[in-house]
Scaffold this active site. Sequence first.
Site, PDB file in Angstrom:
ATOM      1  N   ARG A  69       4.226  30.073   5.980  1.00  0.00           N
ATOM      2  CA  ARG A  69       5.952  30.000   5.664  1.00  0.00           C
ATOM      3  C   ARG A  69       6.626  30.726   6.865  1.00  0.00           C
ATOM      4  O   ARG A  69       7.647  30.171   7.446  1.00  0.00           O
ATOM      5  CB  ARG A  69       6.469  30.333   4.309  1.00  0.00           C
ATOM      6  CG  ARG A  69       7.256  29.726   3.875  1.00  0.00           C
ATOM      7  CD  ARG A  69       7.731  30.343   2.476  1.00  0.00           C
ATOM      8  NE  ARG A  69       6.906  29.827   1.579  1.00  0.00           N
ATOM      9  CZ  ARG A  69       6.411  30.677   0.620  1.00  0.00           C
ATOM     10  NH1 ARG A  69       6.539  32.056   1.011  1.00  0.00           N
ATOM     11  NH2 ARG A  69       5.459  30.044  -0.414  1.00  0.00           N
ATOM     12  N   TYR A 122      34.069  30.018   8.355  1.00  0.00           N
ATOM     13  CA  TYR A 122      33.458  28.509   8.206  1.00  0.00           C
ATOM     14  C   TYR A 122      33.681  28.068   6.647  1.00  0.00           C
ATOM     15  O   TYR A 122      33.115  29.031   5.678  1.00  0.00           O
ATOM     16  CB  TYR A 122      31.843  28.728   8.369  1.00  0.00           C
ATOM     17  CG  TYR A 122      30.837  27.337   8.415  1.00  0.00           C
ATOM     18  CD1 TYR A 122      31.235  26.543   9.424  1.00  0.00           C
ATOM     19  CD2 TYR A 122      30.016  27.469   7.477  1.00  0.00           C
ATOM     20  CE1 TYR A 122      30.568  25.376   9.426  1.00  0.00           C
ATOM     21  CE2 TYR A 122      29.262  26.312   7.515  1.00  0.00           C
ATOM     22  CZ  TYR A 122      29.399  25.010   8.411  1.00  0.00           C
ATOM     23  OH  TYR A 122      28.799  23.932   8.345  1.00  0.00           O
ATOM     24  N   ASP A 193      29.572  36.094  11.619  1.00  0.00           N
ATOM     25  CA  ASP A 193      29.108  34.841  11.845  1.00  0.00           C
ATOM     26  C   ASP A 193      29.131  34.464  13.257  1.00  0.00           C
ATOM     27  O   ASP A 193      30.436  34.631  13.976  1.00  0.00           O
ATOM     28  CB  ASP A 193      29.609  33.876  11.076  1.00  0.00           C
ATOM     29  CG  ASP A 193      29.326  32.164  11.562  1.00  0.00           C
ATOM     30  OD1 ASP A 193      28.723  31.950  12.568  1.00  0.00           O
ATOM     31  OD2 ASP A 193      29.232  31.300  10.742  1.00  0.00           O
ATOM     32  N   LYS A 218      23.874  24.903  16.982  1.00  0.00           N
ATOM     33  CA  LYS A 218      25.124  24.589  17.974  1.00  0.00           C
ATOM     34  C   LYS A 218      24.491  24.920  19.467  1.00  0.00           C
ATOM     35  O   LYS A 218      23.736  24.142  19.993  1.00  0.00           O
ATOM     36  CB  LYS A 218      26.189  25.467  17.471  1.00  0.00           C
ATOM     37  CG  LYS A 218      26.478  25.339  16.102  1.00  0.00           C
ATOM     38  CD  LYS A 218      27.078  24.032  15.540  1.00  0.00           C
ATOM     39  CE  LYS A 218      27.329  23.599  13.963  1.00  0.00           C
ATOM     40  NZ  LYS A 218      28.125  24.526  13.487  1.00  0.00           N
TER      41      LYS A 218
END
Length: 400
Positions: A69, A122, A193, A218
């Site tokens: 994982r 955001y 962020d 992005k």
Amino acid sequence: MSHPSSLSDAQLDTRLQHLGLADLDPGTGAGPVAQPSVRTSTVRFRDLAALDKAQALKSQGERGVTYGRVGLDTHAALEKVFCELEGAQRSFLAPSGLSAITLALMALLSAGDHALVADCAYGPVRYLDKIVLSRMGVELSYCRAQPEALRAQLKPNTRMLYVESPGSLLFEMLDLPALSRFAREHNLVLVVDNTWGAGYIYRPLALGADVSVVAGTKYVGGHSDLMLGAVMASDPAIARRINDTHYAMGYAVSADDAWLALRGVRTLPIRLKQHAANALEVCRFLASRPEVARIHHPAWPQDPGHALWQRDCTGSNGMLSVELKFDQEQARRFVDALQLFGIGFSWGGYESLVQWVEPSSIACHGYCEAGDNAVVRLHIGLESTQDVIADIARALDAAA
Ligand SMILES: *Cc1c(COP(=O)(O)O)cnc(C)c1O
């Protein structure tokens, strides 16, 4: 791959080209440049002693891999790159930017805690709050991200200050060093962020943040073809909480997506420079048009955040918002008339994008005085600016 011992002293641009390359085969002394995409669900061990060693690392909160994982070499290389970009000791990968935000909040907030959130952050953070956090007994308050305004909303149980700088829709520059002093004074963990800065043109940890969160979707990816997020921290206690929550919540990222992000990041410096140059050229054009009331782009000298941008950032990118002296119907006509701009959310790819900003989504920004002006957010891509500007000019004419 062996490196000159000076690599750690080299400039970031140099390190970004040399980190996480593939190892050379000890037998042949040869190997590829790029790390391959190491896909696996299971990790196998030579013997139990090797497994024990990995378990011991893992139980100390270090990168001990006992299962697929967390990922093997490809993931480890990308984690190193994020640490390098953000100046962090640890980084944790997540399958999207929003899930990276979720990871930071779930790791660092508990039932009964209160967090202050910048009103310009955001939008989907509010949805996370409404749908999940409120149910878990965590309370968020939205506030203009300035010490005086924040102080008024402090509670005895306030534990975190969560901000995004510049803001998501209008690119309001926040004074991160001042916010960091405020957070320290009140014992709050400061989470930023940093999707706009991508760890390259803006480095929140160096400006006093405890945690930086990036949507690699992005500019890090840069090609509009992957979803990815990362959470970075240096403080060992904070990193440990993120590490353990990352494991407990089952976060996993595809090796192929990690590989795409690694591939993308090599060109991050030159892409950002070009996006920034193109966006400034578009700003200059927009400023010459009578329909334009105001431009929101911190590298634009008339932007109110320009001085903070000059002080805290080392570059800019292709994002800008423009206030148009249009009613909402004209603004929608403008968006529909653009031909080179894809109508869509997101940003950071090579292509230009346009988003019609709903008035309600910025009405909650304490900074916004858009009034009756319509707001359109543009991502200026890597197309020729001559064509991009001609497209905008044509669309302005069509809308008027
Ligand atoms: C896009 C974006 C996110 C979310 O990233 P996804 O990968 O789309 O989930 C978070 N923060 C900011 C500022 C963004 O622009």
